[in-house]
Design a protein around this motif. Structure first.
Motif, PDB file in Angstrom:
ATOM      1  N   ARG A 185       1.889   3.282  12.112  1.00 47.09           N
ATOM      2  CA  ARG A 185       2.021   3.973  10.937  1.00 47.09           C
ATOM      3  C   ARG A 185       0.989   3.602   9.950  1.00 47.09           C
ATOM      4  N   PHE A 186       1.133   2.213   9.375  1.00 50.10           N
ATOM      5  CA  PHE A 186       0.457   1.792   8.420  1.00 50.10           C
ATOM      6  C   PHE A 186      -1.136   1.894   8.739  1.00 50.10           C
ATOM      7  N   ALA A 187      -1.392   1.440  10.002  1.00 51.90           N
ATOM      8  CA  ALA A 187      -2.624   1.564  10.474  1.00 51.90           C
ATOM      9  C   ALA A 187      -3.646   2.806  10.430  1.00 51.90           C
ATOM     10  N   ASN A 188      -2.649   3.624  10.599  1.00 58.03           N
ATOM     11  CA  ASN A 188      -3.049   5.150  10.608  1.00 58.03           C
ATOM     12  C   ASN A 188      -2.953   5.644   9.019  1.00 58.03           C
ATOM     13  N   VAL A 189      -2.322   5.290   8.155  1.00 52.20           N
ATOM     14  CA  VAL A 189      -2.519   5.475   6.729  1.00 52.20           C
ATOM     15  C   VAL A 189      -3.610   4.951   6.252  1.00 52.20           C
ATOM     16  N   LYS A 190      -3.867   3.691   6.475  1.00 53.34           N
ATOM     17  CA  LYS A 190      -5.113   3.050   6.225  1.00 53.34           C
ATOM     18  C   LYS A 190      -6.417   3.609   6.654  1.00 53.34           C
ATOM     19  N   ASN A 191      -6.319   4.064   7.760  1.00 54.58           N
ATOM     20  CA  ASN A 191      -7.504   4.874   8.250  1.00 54.58           C
ATOM     21  C   ASN A 191      -8.001   5.941   7.529  1.00 54.58           C
ATOM     22  N   ASP A 192      -6.657   6.761   7.264  1.00 53.90           N
ATOM     23  CA  ASP A 192      -6.683   7.816   6.507  1.00 53.90           C
ATOM     24  C   ASP A 192      -7.501   7.756   4.989  1.00 53.90           C
ATOM     25  N   VAL A 193      -6.700   6.753   4.310  1.00 52.48           N
ATOM     26  CA  VAL A 193      -7.230   6.598   3.107  1.00 52.48           C
ATOM     27  C   VAL A 193      -8.878   6.100   3.016  1.00 52.48           C
ATOM     28  N   GLN A 194      -9.315   5.269   4.051  1.00 50.97           N
ATOM     29  CA  GLN A 194     -10.549   4.610   4.024  1.00 50.97           C
ATOM     30  C   GLN A 194     -11.467   6.126   4.460  1.00 50.97           C
ATOM     31  N   TYR A 195     -11.088   6.937   5.167  1.00 53.58           N
ATOM     32  CA  TYR A 195     -11.821   8.195   5.535  1.00 53.58           C
ATOM     33  C   TYR A 195     -12.007   9.163   4.077  1.00 53.58           C
ATOM     34  N   GLU A 197     -11.840   8.252   0.951  1.00 52.09           N
ATOM     35  CA  GLU A 197     -12.708   7.573   0.344  1.00 52.09           C
ATOM     36  C   GLU A 197     -14.323   7.608   0.488  1.00 52.09           C
TER      37      GLU A 197
END
Length: 204
Positions: A185-195, A197
């Motif tokens: 879940r954390f990795a998915n949230v991080k990817n969403d934030v990077q996308y 940005e």
């Protein structure tokens, strides 16, 4: 007459002198011996004869739709038989086979439905291990398709059953799986934030 005879003798002598050259031994002229061809390759083959090697490398072919359908039909046939005679352990095994097949084919909705069937028939037959394993598998499948909150809840429910039935080893294993789900879940949230940005930077 005498002069003619002398001339005849002189001519014979000259002829014999000239023909005598053929009787002399003429030395033979020996040309250099022709070097033999390079036989290194031939000698190498003679010393190390070539052997054919059978390469038995396994070739993995992807299964076609037809073979998958045949496998599904065979499992379904066994499943109907076991359910008809209330052979629940055998039915759960057939459910597991179907779930494996559906996950391979990315048919996640059907896989989830049959996991629910395992939980149902596990409870009906008082098979706590089947219930817990079904709930854990369902939670991990939901995590794989991005349903993190539902996955976490399924794992927590399975953990509660483990505590109630004193299945401590399974409870410890579920704790590890909860950490895996949280990491996903954390990795998915991080990817969403990077996308997001990157999208904002391009937009700006």
């Amino acid at each position: 007459m005498r002069k003619a005879f002398l001339l005849f003798l002189v001519s014979i002598f000259i002829g014999l002198t000239a023909n005598a050259q053929f009787w002399k031994k003429v030395p033979q002229v020996r040309f250099p011996v022709i070097q033999p061809v390079n036989t290194n390759t031939i000698d190498l083959i003679a010393l190390n004869p070539l052997h054919t090697k059978n390469i038995n490398q396994a070739v993995v072919w992807g299964r076609g739709r037809y073979s998958q359908d045949l496998e599904e039909a065979a499992i379904m046939k066994d499943l109907y038989h076991t359910l008809r005679f209330r052979m629940y352990p055998e039915a759960i095994e057939s459910f597991n086979q179907l779930i494996t097949l559906y996950i391979e084919e990315s048919r996640y909705s059907e896989a989830k439905w049959y996991l629910l069937q395992i939980i149902y028939f596990g409870k009906k037959s008082n098979n706590n291990f089947a219930v817990v394993n079904g709930m854990v598998s369902l939670g991990l499948l939901k995590a794989d398709i991005g349903e993190y909150e539902q996955a976490r809840q399924d794992l927590l429910d399975a953990k509660d059953i483990c505590f109630a039935q004193k299945m401590n080893t399974q409870a410890i294993d579920i704790d590890k799986k909860l950490k895996v789900v949280e990491a996903k879940r954390f990795a998915n949230v991080k990817n969403d934030v990077q996308y997001a940005e990157v999208f904002e930077n391009k937009k700006g």
